[in-house]
Design a protein around this motif. Structure first.
Motif, PDB file in Angstrom:
ATOM      1  N   PRO A 156     -12.908  14.866   1.459  1.00 44.60           N
ATOM      2  CA  PRO A 156     -14.353  15.124   1.486  1.00 44.60           C
ATOM      3  C   PRO A 156     -15.150  13.854   1.170  1.00 44.60           C
ATOM      4  N   GLU A 157     -16.157  13.601   1.980  1.00 47.67           N
ATOM      5  CA  GLU A 157     -16.966  12.394   1.804  1.00 47.67           C
ATOM      6  C   GLU A 157     -18.300  12.658   1.103  1.00 47.67           C
ATOM      7  N   ASP A 158     -18.554  13.902   0.717  1.00 48.03           N
ATOM      8  CA  ASP A 158     -19.846  14.223   0.132  1.00 48.03           C
ATOM      9  C   ASP A 158     -20.123  13.392  -1.123  1.00 48.03           C
ATOM     10  N   LYS A 159     -21.307  12.845  -1.168  1.00 50.38           N
ATOM     11  CA  LYS A 159     -21.835  12.046  -2.293  1.00 50.38           C
ATOM     12  C   LYS A 159     -21.145  10.695  -2.482  1.00 50.38           C
ATOM     13  N   THR A 160     -20.187  10.316  -1.627  1.00 51.21           N
ATOM     14  CA  THR A 160     -19.490   9.049  -1.829  1.00 51.21           C
ATOM     15  C   THR A 160     -20.391   7.849  -1.590  1.00 51.21           C
ATOM     16  N   SER A 161     -21.406   7.997  -0.746  1.00 49.30           N
ATOM     17  CA  SER A 161     -22.295   6.861  -0.501  1.00 49.30           C
ATOM     18  C   SER A 161     -23.446   6.809  -1.503  1.00 49.30           C
TER      19      SER A 161
ATOM     20  N   ALA B 119       3.036   5.626   9.258  1.00 46.86           N
ATOM     21  CA  ALA B 119       3.017   5.357   7.818  1.00 46.86           C
ATOM     22  C   ALA B 119       4.223   6.000   7.142  1.00 46.86           C
ATOM     23  N   GLY B 120       4.551   7.221   7.556  1.00 47.24           N
ATOM     24  CA  GLY B 120       5.686   7.934   6.980  1.00 47.24           C
ATOM     25  C   GLY B 120       6.996   7.190   7.164  1.00 47.24           C
ATOM     26  N   GLU B 121       7.127   6.490   8.288  1.00 49.31           N
ATOM     27  CA  GLU B 121       8.335   5.685   8.528  1.00 49.31           C
ATOM     28  C   GLU B 121       8.493   4.584   7.491  1.00 49.31           C
ATOM     29  N   LYS B 122       7.380   4.137   6.913  1.00 46.50           N
ATOM     30  CA  LYS B 122       7.389   3.057   5.925  1.00 46.50           C
ATOM     31  C   LYS B 122       7.231   3.575   4.501  1.00 46.50           C
ATOM     32  N   GLY B 123       7.216   4.894   4.328  1.00 50.30           N
ATOM     33  CA  GLY B 123       7.083   5.476   2.990  1.00 50.30           C
ATOM     34  C   GLY B 123       5.661   5.492   2.470  1.00 50.30           C
ATOM     35  N   ILE B 124       4.683   5.394   3.357  1.00 50.96           N
ATOM     36  CA  ILE B 124       3.269   5.405   2.979  1.00 50.96           C
ATOM     37  C   ILE B 124       2.712   6.798   3.246  1.00 50.96           C
ATOM     38  N   THR B 125       1.994   7.345   2.288  1.00 53.82           N
ATOM     39  CA  THR B 125       1.411   8.673   2.411  1.00 53.82           C
ATOM     40  C   THR B 125      -0.003   8.570   2.965  1.00 53.82           C
ATOM     41  N   VAL B 126      -0.309   9.396   3.969  1.00 57.14           N
ATOM     42  CA  VAL B 126      -1.669   9.458   4.526  1.00 57.14           C
ATOM     43  C   VAL B 126      -2.323  10.736   4.027  1.00 57.14           C
TER      44      VAL B 126
ATOM     45  N   VAL C 144       0.856  -1.184   0.000  1.00 58.21           N
ATOM     46  CA  VAL C 144       0.000   0.000   0.000  1.00 58.21           C
ATOM     47  C   VAL C 144       0.893   1.235   0.000  1.00 58.21           C
ATOM     48  N   THR C 145       0.609   2.186  -0.867  1.00 61.91           N
ATOM     49  CA  THR C 145       1.407   3.408  -0.939  1.00 61.91           C
ATOM     50  C   THR C 145       0.655   4.617  -0.399  1.00 61.91           C
ATOM     51  N   ASP C 146      -0.670   4.542  -0.345  1.00 62.38           N
ATOM     52  CA  ASP C 146      -1.491   5.666   0.106  1.00 62.38           C
ATOM     53  C   ASP C 146      -2.612   5.165   0.999  1.00 62.38           C
ATOM     54  N   ILE C 147      -2.903   5.918   2.054  1.00 63.82           N
ATOM     55  CA  ILE C 147      -4.036   5.643   2.944  1.00 63.82           C
ATOM     56  C   ILE C 147      -4.898   6.897   2.948  1.00 63.82           C
ATOM     57  N   ALA C 148      -6.182   6.742   2.723  1.00 66.94           N
ATOM     58  CA  ALA C 148      -7.116   7.869   2.709  1.00 66.94           C
ATOM     59  C   ALA C 148      -7.977   7.825   3.967  1.00 66.94           C
TER      60      ALA C 148
ATOM     61  N   LYS D  94     -10.679   9.705  -4.900  1.00 65.68           N
ATOM     62  CA  LYS D  94     -10.360  11.128  -4.793  1.00 65.68           C
ATOM     63  C   LYS D  94      -8.875  11.342  -4.519  1.00 65.68           C
ATOM     64  N   VAL D  95      -8.197  10.294  -4.058  1.00 60.86           N
ATOM     65  CA  VAL D  95      -6.776  10.386  -3.703  1.00 60.86           C
ATOM     66  C   VAL D  95      -5.886   9.774  -4.771  1.00 60.86           C
ATOM     67  N   VAL D  96      -6.260   8.585  -5.239  1.00 63.40           N
ATOM     68  CA  VAL D  96      -5.450   7.849  -6.212  1.00 63.40           C
ATOM     69  C   VAL D  96      -5.967   8.159  -7.611  1.00 63.40           C
ATOM     70  N   PRO D  97      -5.140   8.768  -8.448  1.00 59.12           N
ATOM     71  CA  PRO D  97      -5.610   9.084  -9.799  1.00 59.12           C
ATOM     72  C   PRO D  97      -5.914   7.813 -10.589  1.00 59.12           C
TER      73      PRO D  97
END
Length: 142
Positions: free
Chosen positions: A63-68, A51-58, A10-14, A110-113
């Motif tokens: 924004p959570e609007d309309k995601t559900s 996460a930063g210690e392992k090279g993972i970006t948080v 995993v490279t990104d956590i949202a 919204k985070v991962v293109p």
């Protein structure tokens, strides 16, 4: 959580924006909100540090609007697609998925293109299918 993320590349956590939600404690609207923001802020700080210690970006406060209400497969936005608390069924593409998983995938998008369609992957977004994670508690851990 970070160990699991590292093992699975995993490279990104949202983390969604939960700033307007309150805790189960009722100590007044403003105090509830301050307490919740403080706890979430501390969680995000620790998560970001580890996460930063392992090279993972948080990525925090997404924004959570309309995601559900938006289908994570075809993008159709329709409030009626969420037919029960835990079930999401898209009237447009027919996708049936857990409602929380659907919203989580939309937050992640919204985070991962999106790399665009790829026949090697399960979803057009390039994210692949959602993973189910079980957190085990208790002495027998089952």
């Amino acid at each position: 959580m970070i160990d699991w993320a590292e093992r699975h590349a995993v490279t990104d956590i949202a983390v969604g924006d939960l700033s307007n939600r309150v805790t189960e404690s009722d100590i007044g609207h403003l105090n509830n909100q301050k307490l919740h923001q403080m706890l979430l802020g501390r969680f995000v700080d620790v998560l970001s540090y580890k996460a930063g210690e392992k090279g993972i970006t948080v990525h925090a406060e997404i924004p959570e609007d309309k995601t559900s209400e938006t289908c994570c497969v075809c993008g159709m936005e329709r409030k009626a697609n969420r037919i029960k608390r835990g079930l999401y069924r898209c009237k447009n593409c027919g996708e049936v998925i857990n409602a929380d998983i659907n919203a989580a995938v939309n937050i992640l998008k919204k985070v991962v293109p999106s790399p665009g369609p790829n026949p090697e992957q399960d979803r057009d977004s390039g994210l692949g299918p959602p993973w189910r994670v079980r957190i085990l508690r208790g002495p027998n851990l089952s």
